[in-house]
Design a protein around this motif. Structure first.
Motif, short mmCIF file in Angstrom:
data_model
loop_
_atom_site.label_atom_id
_atom_site.label_comp_id
_atom_site.label_asym_id
_atom_site.label_seq_id
_atom_site.Cartn_x
_atom_site.Cartn_y
_atom_site.Cartn_z
N PHE A 66 0.94 -1.11 -0.05
CA PHE A 66 0.12 0.03 -0.01
C PHE A 66 0.84 1.19 -0.03
N GLY A 67 1.81 1.08 0.75
CA GLY A 67 3.01 2.52 0.95
C GLY A 67 3.77 2.67 -0.49
N THR A 68 3.38 1.68 -1.41
CA THR A 68 4.25 2.09 -2.72
C THR A 68 3.50 2.97 -3.73
N LEU A 69 2.08 3.05 -3.37
CA LEU A 69 1.48 3.88 -4.44
C LEU A 69 2.13 5.22 -4.46
N LEU A 85 -4.70 9.54 3.07
CA LEU A 85 -5.31 8.20 3.29
C LEU A 85 -6.01 8.21 4.45
N ASP A 86 -7.38 7.79 4.45
CA ASP A 86 -8.19 7.94 5.52
C ASP A 86 -8.84 6.29 5.84
N LEU A 87 -8.30 5.72 6.56
CA LEU A 87 -9.01 4.31 6.94
C LEU A 87 -9.27 4.27 7.93
N SER A 88 -9.74 5.40 8.78
CA SER A 88 -10.23 5.50 10.21
C SER A 88 -11.56 4.59 10.30
N MET A 89 -12.06 4.28 11.62
CA MET A 89 -13.18 3.51 11.95
C MET A 89 -13.51 2.44 11.02
N ASN A 90 -12.63 1.34 10.99
CA ASN A 90 -12.72 0.25 10.64
C ASN A 90 -12.38 -0.98 11.40
N LEU A 91 -12.31 -2.07 11.20
CA LEU A 91 -11.74 -3.27 11.85
C LEU A 91 -10.54 -3.93 11.40
N LEU A 92 -9.62 -3.06 10.87
CA LEU A 92 -8.10 -3.32 10.50
C LEU A 92 -7.31 -3.72 11.79
N SER A 93 -6.38 -4.83 11.68
CA SER A 93 -5.80 -5.19 12.66
C SER A 93 -4.44 -5.53 12.08
N GLY A 94 -3.41 -5.91 13.05
CA GLY A 94 -2.05 -6.13 12.82
C GLY A 94 -1.42 -4.97 12.78
N GLU A 95 -0.08 -5.11 12.30
CA GLU A 95 0.84 -3.85 12.37
C GLU A 95 0.66 -2.89 11.32
N PHE A 96 0.96 -1.57 11.39
CA PHE A 96 1.09 -0.73 10.44
C PHE A 96 2.74 -0.48 9.90
N VAL A 97 2.89 -1.25 8.67
CA VAL A 97 4.22 -1.39 8.63
C VAL A 97 4.51 -0.15 7.33
N VAL A 98 5.48 0.47 7.61
CA VAL A 98 6.15 1.44 6.75
C VAL A 98 7.49 1.36 6.72
N LYS A 99 7.67 0.98 5.16
CA LYS A 99 9.18 0.77 4.79
C LYS A 99 9.98 1.94 4.46
N ASN A 153 11.05 3.27 1.74
CA ASN A 153 10.85 4.51 0.76
C ASN A 153 9.06 4.34 0.35
N ASN A 154 8.44 3.98 1.60
CA ASN A 154 7.09 3.92 1.39
C ASN A 154 6.50 5.20 1.33
N PHE A 155 5.45 5.68 0.85
CA PHE A 155 4.55 6.78 0.75
C PHE A 155 5.47 7.79 -0.02
N ILE A 187 7.99 6.42 9.76
CA ILE A 187 6.86 7.37 9.73
C ILE A 187 7.77 8.84 9.77
N SER A 188 8.75 8.82 10.55
CA SER A 188 9.37 10.33 10.61
C SER A 188 10.18 10.55 9.42
N ARG A 189 10.33 9.86 8.29
CA ARG A 189 10.64 10.04 6.89
C ARG A 189 9.52 10.93 6.26
N LEU A 190 8.45 10.81 6.70
CA LEU A 190 7.34 11.52 5.77
C LEU A 190 7.38 12.75 6.28
N GLN A 191 8.27 13.64 5.63
CA GLN A 191 8.26 14.86 6.07
C GLN A 191 7.38 15.99 5.77
N ASN A 192 6.48 15.58 4.37
CA ASN A 192 5.39 16.40 4.03
C ASN A 192 4.01 16.11 4.76
#
Length: 702
Positions: free
Chosen positions: A462-465, A471-485, A487-489, A547-552
Motif C-alpha cells: 500500500f505504501g508503494t503507491l 489516506l483515511d482508513l479510520s473507523m474500520n476493523l483493521l488489525s495487525g501492525e502498520f508497516v512503513v518501509k 521508501n514507502n509513501f 513514519i518520521s521520513r514522511l516530512q510532508n
C-alpha cells in the motif's frame, strides 16, 4: 564634378539630420505628462519588474506608455509588475488618458479623492487585484462620459457601490466590483447603463433585493452577485434579458421558485444558483436551453423525480451539480446522452437504484459524486465505472449500506481506473477484507475508506503507491501492525512530492467534515493536507519509526488503536506536522522532549495511554490538560496539580469505554452526519455532537 557631388551628399546628410532632430523634438511627449509619470514612478517600487522610466528619454517610448498624435499620454498599461506603494494624485494630471491598467500589482492605500474627475477621456479603468482600500465613491465622484469598462475587483474597498456611476458614464459595458468589502444594497440606477453587458459584484457583504431596474438591461450578457447576503426572488422579468449567457446568484438567500419559463433565455450557457433557499421543482423549460454548459443548483430545497427530466437536448452540458436537494428517482438515463459531460454531482439527495452501464458512454466524464443517496450494488458499480477511462474523481460515500466491498486483486485489472486520483468509499458500512485491487490504481492520490467494517491487515504494498498523499482508513476493523518501509509513501517524503506538481482544479468542489469544525471546501487537490488517518481500528505493535521520513505529513491520527511501546523520538523530523493524535492506545514511556521542535503543531493528544514522566514545556507545548488525561504518571507542565516532584501514582491501563468501543460507536453514530448534512447550514449542536474525526468526501455543503 566629384567635388560637387560630394557637397550635395554632405548637404543631404545635414538636412536629414536636422529634420530628424526637429521631428524627434516635435514628437516628445508633453512635459506635464512626463513629470506626472515621473512622480508616479517615484511613489512606487518593484523588485520584480521595475519600470525603468528615465527623464532623459521621450516618455512616449517608455514601456507601458502610449501617446496620441498630439504627443499626449493616452495609455498607461502596466499590469502584473509587482508594483508596491501608493497611487499619487499626480496621476490625475494625465488629462488625455484613455486607457488605465495598473491591475495585478501590490499597490495599497487610499485612492486620492476625485482622482478620476479630471480624466474625462478615460474609456478603460482597471485597478483590480491590488491592496487598495477606502470608500471608492469618494474617488469616483465624477467619471468620464466615454468610460466603457471599470474594474475595481479584488481589493479592500468599503462603503456602498457608487450609485451615480451610470449617471456620469452611461456608455459603460462592464462593471466589476467583486471581491471587496462593499456593503449595503446594490444601488438603483444601473438601468441607466443601457449598454451594460457585464455586472459583477460577487464576494462582498451586499444585502437586500436585486434592484428592479436591473431587469431592464437588455444588453446584459453576464450577472454575478454570488457570495453575498442578497435575498428575495428572481423576478419573471429576467426573461426579458434574452442575451444573458451567465447567471451567478449562488451563495445568497434567494428563495421562491426558479422561473418556470427560464427556458426562454435561449443563449444561457451557465446557471449557478447553488447554496440558496430555492424551492419547488426544476423547471422543465430549462431543457430548452440547448446552449447550457454549466448547471449548478446544489444546496437548495428543490424536489421532484429527477429521472423524469429529459437532459438529452443539453448536448453542450459539461458540468451538472444537483447535490444536497430533495430529488428522488433514479439517475436519469437521458443524462448519458450528454456526451460533453465532464462532471456530475448528485450528492445528498434521495436517489436510488443501480448505476446504469450506459454511464460508460460519457467518454469525457472525469468527476462523479453520488454520495449520500441509496444506490445499491457496489460490485457492478465499480466494475462499470472502471470503463470511464477519464475518471479522476469518484465519490461513492454513504451508499451501498452493508454490502461487501470486492477485495480480489483481479477484480479490476491494470487498465481499470488508470487516471483515478480521488476515491471515496466512506460511510458505507462495507464488510470484507482490504480491497487488493487498489494495487493497480497507481495514479491514486486521495483515498477515503473510513467508517466501514473492513477487516484484515493493511497490505505492505500500500505504501508503494507513488502519488498517494491523503489516506483515511479510520473507523474500520483493521488489525495487525502498520508497516512503513524505508521508501514507502513517496508523495509524503518531501516538499517536492509528486502530488504538488500537478495542481489541477477539481471540476466541482469537495467538502471534508472534521470534528468540531465547519466543513472545509477544497477546489484543488494540492490544497488538501497531506494526512494519514488510521484511528478507530485494532492496529497493534509499535508506531513505526519510518513514519518520521514522511516530512510532508501534516496530519497523523493513530488514536483508538492498540499501539504499544514508546512514542518515537524521531517524530521531531515531521517538521510540517500540525496534528498528532495518539490517544487511547497502550503507549508507554515518556513524551519525547524532541517533539518541542515541531513548530507547526497545533493539536496534540496522548490521553488515555500509559505515559509517564514530565510533559515537555517548550516550543508548541501549551496544549490543554485534556490532551494528557488518563495518564496518571505524567507530571509537570500544564498539570499544575501533579508536579513531578510529588508524583507517586500507580499505572492505570487504558480501557475502552462503551461509547468508544468501535462497534457500539459506529452503530450509534448520528445518521445525519454519516449520510451527509441534509441542510445547507448544519446546526452548531449537530457539529458539537461529533467528537471524533470524520473525513468524508462529498459535494454538498456551503
Amino acid at each position: 564634378m566629384l567635388v560637387s557631388q560630394s557637397n550635395n551628399h554632405l548637404i543631404f546628410i545635414l538636412l536629414w539630420y536636422s529634420f530628424t532632430i526637429c521631428h524627434q523634438q516635435a514628437e516628445a511627449c508633453s512635459m506635464q505628462d512626463q513629470q506626472s509619470l515621473i512622480t508616479f514612478s517615484e511613489s512606487i517600487t518593484s523588485s520584480l519588474n521595475p519600470l525603468n522610466w528615465s527623464s532623459s528619454s521621450d516618455c512616449c517610448f517608455w514601456e507601458g506608455i502610449g501617446c496620441d498624435d498630439n504627443d499626449r499620454v493616452t495609455r498607461l498599461w502596466i499590469p502584473s509588475r509587482g508594483l508596491t506603494g501608493n497611487i499619487p494624485s499626480s496621476l490625475g494630471n494625465l488629462t488625455s488618458l484613455t486607457h488605465l491598467n495598473i491591475s495585478h500589482n501590490l499597490l495599497s492605500g487610499f485612492l486620492p479623492t476625485g482622482i478620476f474627475s479630471s480624466l474625462s477621456s478615460l474609456e478603460i479603468i482597471d485597478i483590480s487585484s491590488n491592496r487598495l482600500k477606502g470608500n471608492l465613491s469618494a474617488s469616483v465622484v465624477s467619471l468620464g462620459s466615454n468610460l466603457t469598462n471599470f474594474n475595481a475587483s479584488n481589493n479592500g474597498f468599503t462603503g456602498h457601490i457608487p450609485s451615480f456611476i451610470c449617471t456620469t458614464s452611461p456608455l459603460l459595458k462592464s462593471l466589476d466590483f467583486s471581491r471587496n468589502i462593499f456593503d449595503g444594497e446594490i444601488p438603483v440606477g444601473l438601468g441607466r447603463c443601457s449598454n451594460l453587458e457585464v455586472f459583477q459584484a460577487d464576494c462582498n457583504n451586499l444585502y437586500g433585493l436585486l434592484p428592479a431596474d436591473i431587469y431592464s438591461l437588455r444588453s446584459l450578457v453576464a450577472i454575478s452577485v454570488a457570495a453575498n447576503g442578497i435575498s428575495g426572488t428572481i423576478a419573471e422579468d429576467i426573461l426579458n434579458l434574452t442575451n444573458l449567457r451567465i447567471i451567478e446568484l449562488n451563495g445568497n438567500f434567494f428563495s421562491g421558485k426558479i422561473p418556470q419559463n427560464i427556458g426562454k433565455l435561449p443563449n444561457l450557457e451557465q446557471l449557478h444558483l447553488q447554496i440558496n433557499n430555492f424551492s419547488g421543482s426544476l423547471p422543465e423549460s430549462l431543457m430548452n436551453c440547448t446552449k447550457l454548459e454549466k448547471l449548478t443548483i446544489r444546496g437548495n430545497n428543490l424536489q421532484g423525480n429527477i429521472s423524469r427530466f429529459d437532459f438529452s437536448r443539453l448536448v453542450k452540458l459539461q458540468i451538472l451539480d444537483l447535490g444536497n436537494n430533495h430529488f428522488t428517482g433514479n439517475l436519469p438515463q437521458s443524462l448519458f446522452s450528454c456526451k460533453s459531460l465532464t462532471a456530475l454531482g448528485v450528492a445528498s439527495n434521495r436517489l436510488k437504484g443501480e448505476i446504469s452501464p450506459n454511464i460508460a458512454e460519457l467518454k469525457s466524464l472525469s468527476f462523479l459524486c453520488v454520495s449520500g443517496n441509496n444506490f445499491i450494488n457496489v460490485l457492478d458499480t465499480l466494475r462499470i465505472l472502471a470503463g470511464c477511462k477519464k475518471l479522476e474523481t469518484l465519490i461513492l460515500s454513504n451508499n451501498f449500506y452493508g454490502e461487501t466491498l470486492p477485495a480480489e486483486r483481479s477484480f479490476i485489472g491494470p487498465s481499470g481506473y488508470s487516471n483515478l486520483q480521488v476515491l471515496a468509499l466512506g460511510g458505507c458500512n462495507f464488510s470484507g477484507r482490504f480491497p487488493e485491487w487498489l494495487f493497480h490504481v497507481k495514479s491514486l492520490r486521495v483515498l477515503d475508506l473510513s467508517y466501514n467494517k473492513i477487516t484484515g491487515r493493511i497490505p505492505d504494498w500500500f505504501g508503494t503507491l507513488p502519488t498517494l498523499f491523503y489516506l483515511d482508513l479510520s473507523m474500520n476493523l483493521l488489525s495487525g501492525e502498520f508497516v512503513v518501509k524505508y521508501n514507502n509513501f513517496p508523495a509524503l517524503i518531501s516538499e517536492g512530492s509528486p502530488h504538488r506538481l500537478n495542481q489541477s482544479y477539481l471540476k466541482l468542489p469537495v467538502f471534508v467534515a472534521t470534528n468540531n469544525a465547519p466543513r472545509q471546501q477544497y477546489n484543488e487537490l494540492a490544497d488538501l493536507p497531506p494526512a494519514i488517518y488510521l484511528n478507530g481500528n485494532h492496529l497493534s505493535g509499535n508506531i513505526p519509526v519510518e513514519i518520521s521520513r514522511l516530512q510532508n505529513l501534516q496530519n497523523l491520527d493513530l488514536s483508538q488503536n492498540n499501539f504499544s511501546g514508546n512514542i518515537p523520538s524521531e517524530l521531531w523530523n515531521l517538521r510540517n506536522l500540525e496534528v498528532l493524535e495518539l490517544s487511547k492506545n497502550n503507549l508507554s514511556g515518556r513524551i519525547p522532549a524532541s517533539l518541542q521542535s515541531l513548530n507547526f503543531l497545533a493539536k496534540f493528544n496522548v490521553s488515555y495511554n500509559n505515559l509517564e514522566g514530565p510533559i515537555p514545556t517548550g516550543g508548541q507545548f501549551s496544549f490543554a490538560e485534556c490532551s494528557y488525561a488518563g495518564n496518571p504518571r505524567l507530571c509537570g507542565g500544564i498539570l499544575i496539580h501533579h508536579p513531578c516532584s510529588a508524583q507517586s501514582v500507580p499505572v492505570a491501563r487504558h480501557q475502552d469505554t462503551p461509547d468508544m468501543n468501535h462497534k457500539n460507536f459506529f452503530n450509534s453514530f448520528p445518521e445525519g452526519l454519516i449520510v451527509g448534512f441534509s441542510t445547507v447550514f448544519p446546526s452548531v449542536l449537530a457539529i458539537q455532537a461529533y467528537r471524533h474525526r470524520r473525513i468524508l468526501f462529498y459535494t454538498n455543503g456551503q
